[in-house]
Design an enzyme around this catalytic site. Structure first.
Site, PDB file in Angstrom:
ATOM      1  N   HIS A   1       2.454   4.173  -2.987  1.00 43.22           N
ATOM      2  CA  HIS A   1       2.330   5.342  -1.995  1.00 43.22           C
ATOM      3  C   HIS A   1       2.704   5.298  -0.678  1.00 43.22           C
ATOM      4  CE1 HIS A   1      -1.346   2.823  -0.786  1.00 43.22           C
ATOM      5  NE2 HIS A   1      -1.297   3.783   0.358  1.00 43.22           N
TER       6      HIS A   1
ATOM      7  N   PHE B   1       7.675   9.610  16.237  1.00 44.49           N
ATOM      8  CA  PHE B   1       7.223   8.774  15.367  1.00 44.49           C
ATOM      9  C   PHE B   1       6.187   7.837  15.419  1.00 44.49           C
ATOM     10  CE2 PHE B   1       7.396   5.486  11.789  1.00 44.49           C
ATOM     11  CZ  PHE B   1       7.379   6.138  10.696  1.00 44.49           C
TER      12      PHE B   1
HETATM   13  N1  RBF Z   1      -2.558   9.065   4.192  1.00 44.86           N
HETATM   14  C1  RBF Z   1      -2.620   8.382   5.221  1.00 44.86           C
HETATM   15  O1  RBF Z   1      -2.356   8.600   6.356  1.00 44.86           O
HETATM   16  N2  RBF Z   1      -2.928   6.843   5.087  1.00 44.86           N
HETATM   17  C2  RBF Z   1      -3.056   6.264   4.016  1.00 44.86           C
HETATM   18  O2  RBF Z   1      -3.057   5.019   3.792  1.00 44.86           O
HETATM   19  C3  RBF Z   1      -2.923   7.096   2.683  1.00 44.86           C
HETATM   20  N3  RBF Z   1      -2.986   6.681   1.724  1.00 44.86           N
HETATM   21  C4  RBF Z   1      -2.918   7.237   0.510  1.00 44.86           C
HETATM   22  C5  RBF Z   1      -2.972   6.904  -0.852  1.00 44.86           C
HETATM   23  C6  RBF Z   1      -2.822   7.402  -2.243  1.00 44.86           C
HETATM   24  C7  RBF Z   1      -2.561   7.018  -3.328  1.00 44.86           C
HETATM   25  C8  RBF Z   1      -2.567   9.001  -1.934  1.00 44.86           C
HETATM   26  C9  RBF Z   1      -2.583   9.748  -3.130  1.00 44.86           C
HETATM   27  C10 RBF Z   1      -2.811   9.547  -0.644  1.00 44.86           C
HETATM   28  C11 RBF Z   1      -2.742   8.627   0.430  1.00 44.86           C
HETATM   29  N4  RBF Z   1      -2.805   9.382   1.950  1.00 44.86           N
HETATM   30  C12 RBF Z   1      -2.821   8.577   2.932  1.00 44.86           C
HETATM   31  C13 RBF Z   1      -2.872  10.815   2.079  1.00 44.86           C
HETATM   32  C14 RBF Z   1      -1.755  11.375   1.990  1.00 44.86           C
HETATM   33  O3  RBF Z   1      -0.982  11.170   3.163  1.00 44.86           O
HETATM   34  C15 RBF Z   1      -1.802  12.815   2.011  1.00 44.86           C
HETATM   35  O4  RBF Z   1      -2.691  13.544   2.509  1.00 44.86           O
HETATM   36  C16 RBF Z   1      -2.106  13.464   0.515  1.00 44.86           C
HETATM   37  O5  RBF Z   1      -1.195  12.881  -0.691  1.00 44.86           O
HETATM   38  C17 RBF Z   1      -1.987  14.919   0.280  1.00 44.86           C
HETATM   39  O6  RBF Z   1      -0.886  15.566   0.596  1.00 44.86           O
END
Ligand code: RBF
Length: 174
Positions: free
Chosen positions: A97, A122
């Site tokens: 991810h 960034f």
């Molecule tokens: N968003 C973050 O800002 N940091 C993360 O470590 C993070 N880990 C994620 C892991 C998975 C498996 C998923 C599906 C999403 C994660 N997200 C994370 C959220 C992502 O940035 C976003 O908000 C969602 O995927 C909805 O578009």
């Protein structure tokens, strides 16, 4: 390692343009909030320290880092800004991810910057673990939010400088 000897908060203040009168957007991701809020504090304090005023700093929060570019675009659609700073933290896990999210943010912000001529900064931490994130959010490697603010001020200054001389240089016919 790139930051093994570098404190990310150290910079030459004597070469900084004043941020007085500059307008900034800040987008903060809520995932890993204990990290991103520390980045935000370092970022906000640095903008103020260099002359920006609170009324000219527009902050929004988004659920996760993937949403940073879209919210950044919404901010510049709403306000006239000199730079937009995007702060997030995607920690590597068992799946890929992090690669997808980090690449999407990098490409998204690059495209926004090129198309609009507005600097999109960034400020996304891409650590392998939480310790590396804490080291860069006020820990032993300083605060990456400070560095993001410094970059925003420098790029905001460059943008203002270029718009003042745009009739004399560049590709424009006008
Ligand atoms: N968003 C973050 O800002 N940091 C993360 O470590 C993070 N880990 C994620 C892991 C998975 C498996 C998923 C599906 C999403 C994660 N997200 C994370 C959220 C992502 O940035 C976003 O908000 C969602 O995927 C909805 O578009």
């Amino acid at each position: 390692m790139a930051s093994a000897l570098k404190n990310l908060s150290q910079y030459d203040e004597s070469t900084m343009p004043s941020a007085e009168g500059m307008r900034f957007g800040i987008v903060v991701a809520e995932w890993n909030a204990h990290i991103t809020h520390a980045l935000y504090e370092g970022c906000f304090e640095t903008l103020i320290k260099h002359g920006a005023v609170e009324a000219n700093i527009h902050t929004v929060q988004v659920p996760g880092s993937f949403e940073l570019p879209t919210a950044a675009k919404l901010l510049v659609s709403r306000y006239s800004l000199d730079a937009v700073i995007c702060l997030g933290c995607v920690i590597e896990g068992e799946t890929k991810h992090n690669e997808y999210i980090n690449n999407a943010v990098a490409v998204g912000l690059t495209n926004l910057g090129i198309v609009s001529g507005i600097p999109f900064i960034f400020g996304l931490l891409t650590p392998n673990n939480e310790e590396q994130a804490l080291d860069r959010a006020g820990g032993k490697h300083g605060n990456k939010g400070v560095e993001a603010a410094v970059t925003a001020i420098r790029m905001g200054g460059l943008k203002q400088e270029m718009s003042n001389v745009k009739s004399k240089i560049g590709y424009s016919q006008g």
